[in-house]
Design a protein around this motif. Structure first.
Motif, PDB file in Angstrom:
ATOM      1  N   CYS A  50       1.221  -2.330   2.437  1.00  0.00           N
ATOM      2  CA  CYS A  50      -0.214  -2.064   2.457  1.00  0.00           C
ATOM      3  C   CYS A  50      -0.644  -1.679   1.030  1.00  0.00           C
ATOM      4  N   CYS A  52      -1.788   0.972   0.140  1.00  0.00           N
ATOM      5  CA  CYS A  52      -1.414   2.380  -0.102  1.00  0.00           C
ATOM      6  C   CYS A  52       0.020   2.482  -0.586  1.00  0.00           C
ATOM      7  N   CYS A  59       2.651   2.309   7.469  1.00  0.00           N
ATOM      8  CA  CYS A  59       1.333   2.810   7.070  1.00  0.00           C
ATOM      9  C   CYS A  59       0.653   3.424   8.293  1.00  0.00           C
ATOM     10  N   TRP A  62      -2.723   1.555   9.450  1.00  0.00           N
ATOM     11  CA  TRP A  62      -2.575   0.318  10.225  1.00  0.00           C
ATOM     12  C   TRP A  62      -1.859   0.550  11.552  1.00  0.00           C
ATOM     13  N   HIS A 245      -6.239   1.109   2.145  1.00  0.00           N
ATOM     14  CA  HIS A 245      -5.299   0.418   3.052  1.00  0.00           C
ATOM     15  C   HIS A 245      -5.642  -1.061   3.194  1.00  0.00           C
TER      16      HIS A 245
HETATM   17 ZN   LIG Z   1      -1.832   1.841   4.109  1.00  0.00          ZN
END
Ligand SMILES: [Zn+2]
Length: 297
Positions: A50, A52, A59, A62, A245
């Motif tokens: 992701c 992030c 994540c 998600w 994200h």
């Molecule tokens: Zn993420």
């Protein structure tokens, strides 16, 4: 769950859609999701990271979206959507999107948008999937979608597609195209997105204008898209980016912290003169329409 406003960023790859998504994604109440069209194969099935930095399955954002939208990201969820996509979402069908599977296909995206808005606490989500065909499907399927068409000088785009760039996700080289192929894709994708202009509901932005004066261009976009014009993250030509994200997109989606907004004009010296002439010759009608100089006479 209520339906969020969906902002769909369209255009050919390497035109600045990821950068624009990162910038609009800093505005209050906006959740940038990346290229949702690649969520199914690259996120759910391949587990690519992701924006992030966490692998998709790890994540938290998600994970919650998956629980809310599909009771979890089982592989069959992604495989079903990919199967529907092969039947419904094809460029050659534009604009004759009228397929019995359209409703099911669009419903998968709607579920992602609604769950993502809920988890992020956002009223607006951004999908930077780029493909005109998906934008058509969403509209035909009744999603509340605003299309932002991002265009960039085709010679700069051609230069970018010629370069060897490593994917941060897996270290493999990104796809490369020659000047001829880029010219054809540039024309096809932009023409398809131009069809929206006839139907209304499209906002066009040039990569060059965004980089020349980010604040003015973003203020205009925020006004047209009814977004809160809070540009505290902009300091002159520097943007302070927070991690987001985003599920797929170009390497820019991983950038965090101060990012200098400067125009990449490397094509002037980097793209061989004969390729510049070829690209300009093949794309000149649209090039002129979008205000790019140097198109073949
Ligand atoms: Zn993420």
């Amino acid at each position: 769950m209520s339906s969020p406003q969906v902002i769909f960023l369209g255009g050919l790859g390497r035109s600045g859609t990821t950068l624009l998504e990162r910038l609009l994604g800093q505005l209050p109440g906006v959740a940038p999701l990346g290229e949702v069209v690649h969520l199914w194969a690259r996120g759910v099935l391949a587990g690519e990271p992701c924006g992030c930095g966490a692998p998709f399955a790890e994540c938290r954002f998600w994970h919650e979206v998956g629980e809310l939208a599909f009771d979890g990201w089982a592989p069959h969820v992604a495989q079903t959507v990919l199967g529907l996509r092969r039947r419904v979402d094809r460029t050659r069908r534009i604009p004759f999107v009228d397929h019995r599977d359209l409703g099911r296909y669009v419903q998968a995206y709607r579920a992602v948008y609604e769950a993502a808005a809920e988890v992020a606490g956002a009223d607006v989500v951004i999908d930077s999937s780029k493909h005109a065909s998906l934008a058509f499907c969403l509209m035909a399927g009744g999603v509340d979608v605003r299309v932002v068409h991002v265009v960039r000088d085709p010679r700069a785009v051609a230069h970018s597609w010629r370069r060897t760039v490593e994917r941060p996700e897996d270290g493999r080289p990104m796809t490369r195209w020659g000047a001829l192929r880029t010219s054809m894709h540039w024309t096809a994708q932009n023409l398809a997105l131009d069809l929206f202009a006839g139907a209304g509901g499209i906002t066009r932005v040039r990569y060059e204008d965004l980089l020349a004066d980010p604040r003015t261009t973003l203020t205009r976009l925020a006004d047209e898209l009814d977004l809160e014009p809070d540009f505290g993250f902009l300091r002159g030509s520097t943007a302070m980016l927070q991690p987001r994200h985003t599920v797929s997109g170009n390497p820019m989606r991983f950038a965090v912290g101060p990012v200098e907004l400067s125009r990449d004009d490397a094509w002037h010296d980097g793209l061989p003169r004969r390729h510049q002439t070829l690209v300009a010759g093949l794309t000149w009608p649209l090039m002129s329409k979008y205000g790019y100089r140097g198109a073949a006479a």
